[in-house]
Write an enzyme that holds these catalytic residues in place. Structure first.
Site, mmCIF file in Angstrom:
data_model
loop_
_atom_site.group_PDB
_atom_site.id
_atom_site.type_symbol
_atom_site.label_atom_id
_atom_site.label_comp_id
_atom_site.label_asym_id
_atom_site.label_seq_id
_atom_site.Cartn_x
_atom_site.Cartn_y
_atom_site.Cartn_z
ATOM 1 N N SER A 335 0.843 -1.194 0.000
ATOM 2 C CA SER A 335 0.000 0.000 0.000
ATOM 3 C C SER A 335 0.882 1.249 0.000
ATOM 4 C CB SER A 335 -0.920 -0.011 1.220
ATOM 5 O OG SER A 335 -0.156 0.002 2.413
ATOM 6 N N TYR A 336 0.243 2.413 -0.041
ATOM 7 C CA TYR A 336 0.969 3.682 -0.153
ATOM 8 C C TYR A 336 1.984 3.812 0.985
ATOM 9 C CZ TYR A 336 1.680 8.587 -1.327
ATOM 10 O OH TYR A 336 2.227 9.789 -1.716
ATOM 11 N N PRO A 337 3.258 4.032 0.662
ATOM 12 C CA PRO A 337 4.310 3.978 1.698
ATOM 13 C C PRO A 337 4.525 5.269 2.473
ATOM 14 C CG PRO A 337 5.317 4.237 -0.450
ATOM 15 C CD PRO A 337 3.833 4.169 -0.680
#
Length: 862
Positions: A335-337
């Protein structure tokens, strides 16, 4: 049918999103700039049939910069940068022509859906895209909505389709907070950097950094590293004593006990304790307690924790780790880091994410057990309201990701599995002993349920020596009691992980910018990364921080930047006015700047101790045209020449070598010429140190060598050695390198094109005559008799390098081998060689013959 333009942040994201939304039924084509592709398909949009065009940008479309003269370090007082210097948005990468590309694709579109990354930077890019596209889109009818914002946290079918079905609007307040940060960092950073760089480079020759930069976040980051260095330097070790005893619960086993007083710093008192205990032959059990304890599973993973672990455990620098994480995200693996959140929302599909990992041989058994027995709800962490924690979104193998990509993915996955695993439980037994009047303790731990430590074995409870089974009142023989002399030890240099923790604690930077600030202080040579990824400040870094403390501690302490960050967050929440925050902060730093300039002598005193003045640095190289004494060549970046008699410093081209050029002098100012070279396979050209810094002619700019000088009669100038227009760039002229024999070459004075010709020639001279076909200057070549390539044992020939059939086989186009791009890009009007009757400015290679001749030339140089 409506036409809907959709824009993502990166080309790879655009492809992935389009593939999901079109279910693979799409066509693709390259965009105008050749980098961003366009994916087209038909479907439904807000209840109507629509033609979709999905494309992307490449990060920020625009960048903030000063206009015109305010970009010149020499023409503008840095103090003006706080308020007087106007700024403008420029294309971040002009070569990609993203604005034009967006306008071409946006023309005639009815709606736009923004798929930029869902953070403050992404919101800012949304408005950059809108500024480019809205003027060319179809005008809305009445109150018809045309702008939509997609919110997503991972590149999965579920998340992308859900985002498409719940479109929102871009957040102007968040975009403005980024604009404010950009302007503050530009104005404050440039003003301080320009002043201190020019001031110190003008005084000291062995500064080991080409740019003495200042940054509102960068400098406090360096401050943390120097603060730890100062503690190490000022540390004075103290001697202390520890009483150590051993008992024998069984014949062949011994148990080491810990003294309850821990340590004492007085030798006589320590000796007293030894004396009163060593007479005792037995240790008596005073109490036995057993307690079940729990080691909690980790909180869900956010950016800062990921970066900490990447540095401390995986040996990756924060910026490198962030780049890998972004790649894993765009490929759909995680997922978005970029997230500050450590709490999963109630509706997050934890079991779905877990099922994805059920077949990986490294953790399949653990995952299957969790799925069958039931997962544990993750601990309640902090909900920052941005993105869910970093989570694996699809299965991967080591062969797929390889190297650092796999190592980071493996950690993220193990961490996620650990968050839904049970806590680790263990039984702690504590036995209190008395030996004479002194108390001692032994502690043992036995794991009863490993829980999450099975998947994160590095968190396991360490194995300790087994404690004997005993009860209160039992006696054990004392086998040894002695006094140990030890010393306190200094702290070690900060690790990157510790620095990240400090930056987060004090509000320096954001989860996205923390890696950038740490990378900057390494790049500027303020700190060096040692083994264990520890950050040791350099001499320059130490002196700078001590200097800031001496003049104005707030420039380096985290307090003022932390306060600014809070104001920027208030702008993002709509609770503070963008212009007021900007004006107030700039006013504070403007006052600080003036005080810093007035007090610079304080920092200068520290510099004098660590660095040598220009006059005492470098080695004599070439003569000054004013006093005719030798100037010293200072090799440390930025390399330059310094005349100690005139107290003048002359900058030189960087990233190459400098040597004296045959003791020849410039006809304009009598300075001895020097020769700059990028290496045997690269370019070289002579230059006059004075003309390089003070252009002698109106059509010349600062930083031009003799190969761009328009002096009409100087033997080293473009006018005398220029041959013809560059075959690749628009403004360049190919100039004979008169130092290159016997492997002769000519090189473009703007780009890195090199043309090799006439190997083994004695002499190559540029003629005053020109080619009838292409206007290039003719060359006169005198070959070695034994190695002449000319027919009939001839050794001399005159002709056009490009058109003469005798010369064509002797010419080879190459690109200069250089570690860095050239120090300047070609700008301005093309200059001719300026001499000879009938010579046209520019020495153009456009022949007067039909187009097939031009085609033949083009084919030859490919």
């Amino acid at each position: 049918m409506k036409t809907v333009l959709m824009v993502a942040e990166k080309p790879s994201l655009a492809q992935s999103i389009a593939k999901i939304l079109s279910r693979g039924n799409m066509s693709s084509r390259k965009g105008l700039n050749g980098v961003c592709s366009v994916y087209e398909y038909t479907g439904s949009f807000v209840g109507q049939s629509a033609h979709f065009k999905m494309t992307s940008v490449c990060g920020h479309v625009m960048t903030l910069d000063f206009i015109g003269k305010y970009n010149s370090w020499d023409k503008v007082d840095p103090a003006e940068l706080f308020s007087k210097a106007p700024t403008e948005k420029k294309e971040a990468n002009p070569k990609l022509t993203v604005v034009k590309f967006l306008q071409v694709e946006g023309r005639g579109c009815d709606c736009i859906v923004l798929w930029l990354d869902c953070d403050k930077e992404g919101e800012n890019i949304c408005f950059e895209v809108l500024d480019a596209v809205l003027p060319v889109m179809n005008k809305p009818r009445g109150t018809e909505r045309t702008i939509y914002r997609a919110k997503f946290s991972s590149i999965t079918d579920t998340d992308i389709c859900n985002a498409m079905n719940h479109l929102g609007e871009p957040n102007l307040n968040e975009a403005l907070s980024v604009d404010a940060r950009q302007e503050l960092d530009l104005r404050i950073g440039c003003a301080f950097t320009r002043f201190q760089t020019k001031y110190f480079h003008g005084k000291y020759g062995n500064l080991d950094s080409s740019l003495i930069s200042f940054g509102p976040c960068q400098t406090p980051t360096l401050g943390f590293c120097v603060e730890r260095h100062d503690k190490i330097q000022s540390f004075k070790p103290e001697t202390y004593w520890v009483l150590q005893s051993k008992v024998n619960p069984e014949k062949e086993s011994s148990l080491t006990l810990d003294w309850d007083r821990v340590r004492v710093f007085d030798r006589e008192i320590a000796q007293m304790f030894l004396n009163i205990t060593k007479t005792a032959k037995e240790a008596k059990v005073e109490s036995v307690s057993k307690k079940e304890k729990v080691k909690q599973r980790p909180l869900a993973l956010n950016t800062v924790e990921m970066l900490r672990v990447a540095s401390a455990a995986l040996g990756m620098g924060p910026q490198h780790a962030m780049q890998i994480a972004e790649r894993l995200y765009t490929q759909g693996y995680i997922s978005y880091p970029r997230t500050e959140t450590t709490h999963y929302p109630e509706n997050f599909d934890l079991k779905g994410c877990l099922r994805q990992q059920a077949n990986n041989p490294y953790w399949a058994e653990t995952v299957k057990a969790l799925l069958s027995e039931g997962i544990n709800r993750p601990r309640k962490g902090h909900d920052a309201g941005d993105h869910p924690p970093i989570t694996p979104m699809r299965a991967a193998t080591e062969a797929e990701l390889g190297g650092d990509g796999w190592r980071l993915y493996e950690y993220i996955t193990r961490h996620f599995i650990a968050t839904v695993s049970a806590d680790c439980k263990y039984l702690q037994t504590t036995i209190a002993f008395s030996i004479g009047p002194e108390r001692f303790t032994a502690v043992g731990k036995v794991v009863t349920s490993p829980g999450f430590t099975e998947i994160m074995p590095w968190h396991s409870i360490p194995l300790e020596e087994n404690l004997p089974h005993c009860e209160k009142g039992d006696l054990f023989p004392v086998s040894e009691i002695k006094l140990l002399e030890k010393q306190t030890s200094p702290p070690d240099y900060l690790t990157e992980a510790e620095l990240i923790t400090l930056m987060e604690k004090h509000g320096i930077g954001t989860d996205a910018s923390i890696p950038v600030h740490i990378n900057n202080i390494c790049q500027r040579n303020y700190v060096i990364v040692e083994s264990g990824r520890r950050l040791k400040p350099t001499n320059l870094g130490i002196v700078l921080v001590h200097g800031y403390y001496k003049i104005d501690a707030e420039l380096v302490l985290p307090t003022i930047r932390s306060a600014v960050e809070k104001q920027l967050n208030l702008i993002a929440l709509g609770k503070a006015n963008y212009h007021q925050v900007l004006e107030h902060t700039l006013d504070i730093f403007k006052r600080k700047f003036h005080y810093f300039v007035d007090s610079i002598a304080g920092m200068d005193e520290l510099m004098e101790v660590s660095f040598s003045p220009l006059a005492a640095t470098g080695k004599p190289l070439s003569r000054c045209g004013k006093c005719h004494r030798f100037m010293k060549y200072i090799q440390a970046k930025p390399s330059r020449l310094h005349c100690s008699h005139c107290d003048d410093t002359y900058s030189l081209p960087q990233n190459g070598t400098i040597k004296l050029y045959k003791e020849l002098r410039c006809p304009l100012d009598d300075f001895e010429l020097v020769l700059w070279s990028s290496g045997s396979r690269g370019k070289s050209y002579p230059l006059c140190p004075y003309c390089y810094n003070h252009p002698p002619f109106r059509d010349m700019k600062k930083g031009m060598g003799c190969n761009e000088c328009t002096h009409p009669t100087c033997q080293h100038s473009l006018s005398m050695l220029g041959i013809g227009q560059c075959v690749e760039c628009e403004n360049g002229v190919l100039v004979l390198d008169s130092t290159s024999g016997p492997k002769w070459k000519m090189a473009c004075n703007k780009c890195n094109v090199i043309v090799h010709f006439f190997e083994n020639a004695h002499k190559v001279r540029v003629s005053s005559d020109t080619c009838d076909l292409c206007d290039a200057a003719l060359v006169d070549v005198d070959f070695n008799k034994a190695k002449s390539p000319l027919p009939g044992d001839e050794t001399q020939h005159s002709g056009c390098v490009f058109c003469d059939p005798v010369f064509q086989d002797l010419v080879e186009l190459k690109h200069a081998a250089m570690r860095h791009p050239m120090h300047r890009g070609g700008q301005g009007k093309r200059q001719g060689r300026g001499r000879g009757k009938g010579r046209r400015p520019g020495g153009r290679l456009n022949p007067k013959k039909p187009k097939d001749k031009m085609a033949a030339l083009a084919a030859y140089f490919v």
